[in-house]
Design an enzyme around this catalytic site. Sequence first.
Site, PDB file in Angstrom:
ATOM      1  N   ASP A  90       4.693   0.902  12.156  1.00  0.00           N
ATOM      2  CA  ASP A  90       3.379   0.326  11.633  1.00  0.00           C
ATOM      3  C   ASP A  90       3.136  -1.032  12.056  1.00  0.00           C
ATOM      4  OD1 ASP A  90       3.553   1.725   8.409  1.00  0.00           O
ATOM      5  OD2 ASP A  90       2.995   2.645  10.332  1.00  0.00           O
ATOM      6  N   LYS A 109       0.767  -1.277   0.030  1.00  0.00           N
ATOM      7  CA  LYS A 109      -0.069  -0.004   0.121  1.00  0.00           C
ATOM      8  C   LYS A 109       0.854   1.040  -0.138  1.00  0.00           C
ATOM      9  CE  LYS A 109      -1.726   1.531   4.065  1.00  0.00           C
ATOM     10  NZ  LYS A 109      -1.341   3.048   4.340  1.00  0.00           N
ATOM     11  N   ASN A 110       1.881   1.253   0.817  1.00  0.00           N
ATOM     12  CA  ASN A 110       2.753   2.474   1.116  1.00  0.00           C
ATOM     13  C   ASN A 110       3.662   2.635   0.117  1.00  0.00           C
ATOM     14  OD1 ASN A 110       1.101   2.965   3.299  1.00  0.00           O
ATOM     15  ND2 ASN A 110       2.700   2.416   4.759  1.00  0.00           N
ATOM     16  N   ARG A 155      -8.473  -0.541   5.081  1.00  0.00           N
ATOM     17  CA  ARG A 155      -7.747   0.359   4.391  1.00  0.00           C
ATOM     18  C   ARG A 155      -6.478  -0.037   4.226  1.00  0.00           C
ATOM     19  NH1 ARG A 155      -5.934   4.498   7.908  1.00  0.00           N
ATOM     20  NH2 ARG A 155      -4.672   5.102   6.093  1.00  0.00           N
ATOM     21  N   CYS A 191      -5.229  12.296  12.151  1.00  0.00           N
ATOM     22  CA  CYS A 191      -6.012  11.346  11.755  1.00  0.00           C
ATOM     23  C   CYS A 191      -5.952  10.241  13.285  1.00  0.00           C
ATOM     24  CB  CYS A 191      -5.148  10.349  10.898  1.00  0.00           C
ATOM     25  SG  CYS A 191      -3.830   9.774  11.319  1.00  0.00           S
ATOM     26  N   ARG A 220      -0.353  14.694  12.515  1.00  0.00           N
ATOM     27  CA  ARG A 220       0.360  14.449  11.313  1.00  0.00           C
ATOM     28  C   ARG A 220       0.512  15.826  10.533  1.00  0.00           C
ATOM     29  NH1 ARG A 220      -1.153   9.292   9.623  1.00  0.00           N
ATOM     30  NH2 ARG A 220       0.648   9.278   8.258  1.00  0.00           N
TER      31      ARG A 220
HETATM   32  C1  EPZ Z   1       4.259   6.964   6.215  1.00  0.00           C
HETATM   33  O1  EPZ Z   1       3.718   8.227   6.646  1.00  0.00           O
HETATM   34  C2  EPZ Z   1       3.426   6.014   6.169  1.00  0.00           C
HETATM   35  N1  EPZ Z   1       2.333   6.027   5.109  1.00  0.00           N
HETATM   36  C3  EPZ Z   1       2.727   5.523   7.348  1.00  0.00           C
HETATM   37  O2  EPZ Z   1       2.160   4.374   7.327  1.00  0.00           O
HETATM   38  C4  EPZ Z   1       4.049   5.226   8.285  1.00  0.00           C
HETATM   39  O3  EPZ Z   1       3.787   4.706   9.614  1.00  0.00           O
HETATM   40  C5  EPZ Z   1       4.964   6.303   8.204  1.00  0.00           C
HETATM   41  O4  EPZ Z   1       5.270   6.834   6.821  1.00  0.00           O
HETATM   42  C6  EPZ Z   1       6.386   6.313   9.128  1.00  0.00           C
HETATM   43  O5  EPZ Z   1       7.082   5.092   8.644  1.00  0.00           O
HETATM   44  C7  EPZ Z   1       2.291   6.250   3.986  1.00  0.00           C
HETATM   45  O6  EPZ Z   1       3.485   5.877   3.369  1.00  0.00           O
HETATM   46  C8  EPZ Z   1       1.153   6.510   3.082  1.00  0.00           C
HETATM   47  P1  EPZ Z   1       6.325  10.542   8.337  1.00  0.00           P
HETATM   48  P2  EPZ Z   1       4.110   9.635   6.646  1.00  0.00           P
HETATM   49  O7  EPZ Z   1       6.165  11.655   7.406  1.00  0.00           O
HETATM   50  O8  EPZ Z   1       4.697   9.877   5.576  1.00  0.00           O
HETATM   51  C9  EPZ Z   1       5.995  13.726  11.746  1.00  0.00           C
HETATM   52  C10 EPZ Z   1       0.441   2.902   7.844  1.00  0.00           C
HETATM   53  O9  EPZ Z   1      -0.178   2.457   8.860  1.00  0.00           O
HETATM   54  N2  EPZ Z   1       6.035  14.771  10.557  1.00  0.00           N
HETATM   55  O10 EPZ Z   1       7.462   9.936   8.004  1.00  0.00           O
HETATM   56  O11 EPZ Z   1       3.085  10.554   7.038  1.00  0.00           O
HETATM   57  C11 EPZ Z   1       4.664  12.951  11.836  1.00  0.00           C
HETATM   58  O12 EPZ Z   1       3.651  13.594  12.410  1.00  0.00           O
HETATM   59  C12 EPZ Z   1       0.710   4.312   7.748  1.00  0.00           C
HETATM   60  O13 EPZ Z   1       0.316   2.432   6.800  1.00  0.00           O
HETATM   61  C13 EPZ Z   1       5.961  16.315  11.046  1.00  0.00           C
HETATM   62  O14 EPZ Z   1       6.154  16.419  12.173  1.00  0.00           O
HETATM   63  O15 EPZ Z   1       5.187   9.637   7.953  1.00  0.00           O
HETATM   64  C14 EPZ Z   1       5.265  11.547  12.284  1.00  0.00           C
HETATM   65  O16 EPZ Z   1       5.210  11.851  13.754  1.00  0.00           O
HETATM   66  C15 EPZ Z   1       0.562   4.919   8.885  1.00  0.00           C
HETATM   67  N3  EPZ Z   1       6.041  17.198   9.982  1.00  0.00           N
HETATM   68  C16 EPZ Z   1       6.644  11.628  11.718  1.00  0.00           C
HETATM   69  O17 EPZ Z   1       6.844  12.901  11.437  1.00  0.00           O
HETATM   70  C17 EPZ Z   1       5.957  16.707   8.688  1.00  0.00           C
HETATM   71  O18 EPZ Z   1       5.480  17.566   7.757  1.00  0.00           O
HETATM   72  C18 EPZ Z   1       6.679  10.444  10.899  1.00  0.00           C
HETATM   73  O19 EPZ Z   1       5.977  10.972   9.768  1.00  0.00           O
HETATM   74  C19 EPZ Z   1       5.745  15.392   8.224  1.00  0.00           C
HETATM   75  C20 EPZ Z   1       5.948  14.316   9.202  1.00  0.00           C
END
Ligand code: EPZ
Length: 417
Positions: free
Chosen positions: A305, A22-23, A397, A116, A121
Amino acid sequence: MSKYVINGGRKLNGQIDINGAKNSVLPLLAAALLTDEPVRIGNCPILTDVDNMIRIITSLGASVNRDGSYIEIKSAGLCAYEIPKRQAKELRSSVFLMGSILGRMKKAKVAYPGGCDIGLRPIDIHLKALSELNVKIVEKYGYINCDANMMKASNVFLDYPSVGATENIMLLSAISEGITIISNVAREPEIVELQNFLNSMGAKIEGAGSSCIKIEGVRKLKGTDYYAMPDRIVTGTIMMAVALCGGDVVLNYTNHTHIDAVISKLRKSGCNIIVESDKICIQSFTRLNSLGYVETGPYPGYPTDLQAPLAALASTADGTTILVENIFENRFKHLPELCKMGANIRVKDRIAFISGVKQLTGAEVIAMDLRGGASLVLAGLSASQLTVVHDIQHIERGYENLDKIFVALGADIIKIC
Ligand code: EPZ
């Protein structure tokens, strides 16, 4: 709302084919908008998140045909650059469409995706990186208005190795003039996959998988025919189910190098794991040992995850497991549900102390988010008596036919709509 009814306590035996990730498929679908030539992606899982992404790119003017796990995208007709509130809320990952839309249309208007189930996020890292590329950003009335007409390739530093922010900048820079270098990037396998996909379209990107990515923008990208990577989180989830319930299962069409951190923990807990080319065999015949101390972190660290599935596994391991969730601030909502099944868990801030009990007992529980819901299914599969997992739309999902997977391995689980 649909639910799973599980009659637990059975061992899991047999073999299962792992579906596409998915990701990975979500950013590949976004990348398909960067060309006006047809793009075909194979091994796409049938999931509501993928359906929502298809709905959004269709609303932007692209045409999408789906044939089983194959998706064909034609975006010659791309004519819009706005992602409305409802769609942005429905699919948070639409945020990395910003990079694609800006790359093609030079403008983007995206509603704030908002928080979410697992956290606020924020997207500040995305926006800071875009502004370092001279993208003009005006935030107004809950929308982010971006203008990339004056965009200038440059060196970008991510304050945190955000997966989505890395993907956004790769997508925008792939067809923007000049050389962009992004430092402190995410190193997840999905980032490497996005680089390979874009390069198969004629992009010039290198470094994915390391902490620095170099992108030499090209004027135009061509169509491609690509086969998506296997889902490492589904792989890990099924492995944990076998570890928890006991049994002997072979997982086909997967990639063990993507889940080294998980394999190491499962071996430590007492599972026998054999890996070869695209197969993983996992055997679990005795009560698991405690998993000790586990902290989630950016790849190649232990994946956030798979924190929730690990909590289910730790609930009946012999000893105490300390689980630290470093990535998302609200990713422990499955723990009180596990306690309804007899788990002995105490939480302080982002640390869960899980003292293993002999066996969980079936109960009525509620899925609150995608991976937490999966952990409740695993707990139900191993528990005595009957477990009902409500609100399984969260699980659907990210897991394709999770009930059918476990029935094929000998479990007694049915979906009731
Ligand atoms: C991706 O989310 C994945 N989703 C998530 O999978 C996964 O948990 C995550 O990466 C971490 O590996 C998809 O790929 C669609 P991040 P993403 O930006 O890109 C903070 C699942 O269950 N952050 O690496 O949103 C954020 O709040 C999902 O399949 C900021 O503060 O993850 C989080 O605490 C859940 N500011 C951390 O960084 C930003 O601008 C990691 O977020 C962006 C992120």
